[in-house]
Design an enzyme around this catalytic site. Structure first.
Site, PDB file in Angstrom:
ATOM      1  N   SER A 141       0.856  -1.190   0.000  1.00 58.16           N
ATOM      2  CA  SER A 141       0.000   0.000   0.000  1.00 58.16           C
ATOM      3  C   SER A 141       0.886   1.231   0.000  1.00 58.16           C
ATOM      4  O   SER A 141       1.969   1.235   0.607  1.00 58.16           O
ATOM      5  CB  SER A 141      -0.891   0.021   1.237  1.00 58.16           C
ATOM      6  OG  SER A 141      -1.516   1.285   1.392  1.00 58.16           O
ATOM      7  N   TYR A 155      -2.421  -0.678  10.095  1.00 54.51           N
ATOM      8  CA  TYR A 155      -2.411  -0.989   8.662  1.00 54.51           C
ATOM      9  C   TYR A 155      -1.095  -0.550   8.034  1.00 54.51           C
ATOM     10  O   TYR A 155      -0.451  -1.313   7.298  1.00 54.51           O
ATOM     11  CB  TYR A 155      -3.582  -0.296   7.976  1.00 54.51           C
ATOM     12  CG  TYR A 155      -3.660  -0.587   6.496  1.00 54.51           C
ATOM     13  CD1 TYR A 155      -4.016  -1.857   6.042  1.00 54.51           C
ATOM     14  CD2 TYR A 155      -3.380   0.396   5.559  1.00 54.51           C
ATOM     15  CE1 TYR A 155      -4.077  -2.133   4.679  1.00 54.51           C
ATOM     16  CE2 TYR A 155      -3.440   0.133   4.202  1.00 54.51           C
ATOM     17  CZ  TYR A 155      -3.798  -1.134   3.766  1.00 54.51           C
ATOM     18  OH  TYR A 155      -3.849  -1.410   2.424  1.00 54.51           O
TER      19      TYR A 155
END
Length: 246
Positions: A141, A155
Site C-alpha cells: 500500500s 495498517y
C-alpha cells in the site's frame, strides 16, 4: 505473444477487486491460475468460470489468511492441480482504522496474521516449487510510505513490514533466480474503496492526477513483474497511486 504462456500462478484474495483483475489478466496472458477466497465462494467461482469460458484454466480455493496452514495448503493444491508453480501473488489482506488508544492486542495480532504472516507462509511454501525465473509479487500500500489519515497505525505498520520482508526474501532467493517485489497501490476504485465513497473527495485532494485508479492498472503492473521484461528487478517497491505520495 502471451507473456505468461505455460506458467502457473497463485493469486490470493482474488474473488474481487485487485486480486480478481490480476487473476483474469494473468489468464489472458496464458497462465493457469489458482485463486483463493475466504468467504466469497460464489464470487471466486465466478472469476474462475470467466477464465475457463475464455479458454483458460482456473480453480478457486478457500484459504483464510489468518490460518497459515490453509495458506500453505492452497500452494500445495495449486501444484497438485496444475503440476507446478511459477508465480505467487500475495494479494489477500485486511484493513481497519482506529485510534491507537482504541486498538487491542487482538487487533494487532489479526492484522499482522493476515497482512504479513500469511505472506511469509505462502512464500515459504511456494519456494519449494519455484525455479529459476520464479516470481513472488506482494501487494502492499502507498500508506506503507506515508500515512496521511488518523487511525491507520496498524495498517501502515503491516504494509511497511512487507517492504522489509520483500527485500529480505529478494536477497535470499536471488541466487535461485527468483525475484520478489512489492506493489504499493494508492486509491483504487474497488468494492472496498469505491470512487464514489464517502471519503473519495478527500482522497482525490491528495492525488496529483485527481482520480482513482482501477484494478486493471494494478493488474498491468503485476503482469509486468510476472513476465520476462522484469527479470532484472527484485527487492523493489513500485508505487502506483496517482501521485498521492508525491
Amino acid at each position: 505473444m502471451e507473456k505468461l504462456q505455460n506458467k502457473v500462478a497463485l493469486v490470493t484474495g482474488a474473488s474481487r477487486g485487485i486480486g480478481a483483475a490480476i487473476a483474469k489478466r494473468f489468464a489472458r496472458e496464458g497462465a493457469s491460475v489458482a485463486l483463493t477466497y475466504q468467504t466469497s465462494k460464489d464470487k471466486a467461482e465466478q472469476v474462475a468460470q470467466e477464465i475457463r469460458q475464455l479458454g483458460g484454466k482456473a480453480i478457486a480455493l478457500r484459504a483464510d489468511g489468518a490460518d497459515p496452514q490453509a495458506v500453505i495448503s492452497a500452494v500445495d493444491k495449486t501444484v497438485q492441480e496444475f503440476g507446478g508453480l511459477h508465480i505467487l501473488v500475495n494479494n489477500a489482506g485486511i484493513a481497519f482504522y482506529h485510534d491507537i488508544s482504541q486498538l487491542t492486542l487482538e487487533d494487532f495480532d489479526h492484522m499482522m496474521a493476515v497482512n504479513v504472516r500469511a505472506v511469509f507462509a505462502a512464500s515459504q511454501a511456494a519456494i519449494k516449487y519455484l525455479g529459476d525465473g520464479g516470481r513472488i509479487i506482494n501487494i502492499g500500500s502507498c500508506q506503507a510510505e506515508r500515512m496521511p489519515d488518523p487511525g491507520g497505525s496498524l495498517y501502515a505498520m503491516s504494509k511497511s513490514a512487507l517492504v522489509g520482508l520483500t527485500k529480505g526474501m529478494a536477497r535470499d532467493l536471488g541466487s535461485r533466480g527468483i525475484t520478489v517485489n512489492v506493489i504499493h497501490p494508492g486509491p483504487i476504485d474497488t468494492d472496498m474503496n469505491p470512487a464514489s465513497g464517502p471519503t473519495s473527495a478527500y482522497q482525490r485532494s491528495l492525488m496529483a492526477l485527481s482520480d482513482f485508479g482501477t484494478a486493471n492498472d494494478i493488474a498491468a503492473l503485476a503482469t509486468y513483474l510476472a513476465g520476462p521484461e522484469s527479470a532484472y528487478m527484485t527487492g523493489s517497491g513500485l508505487t502506483i497511486d496517482g501521485g498521492t505520495n508525491s
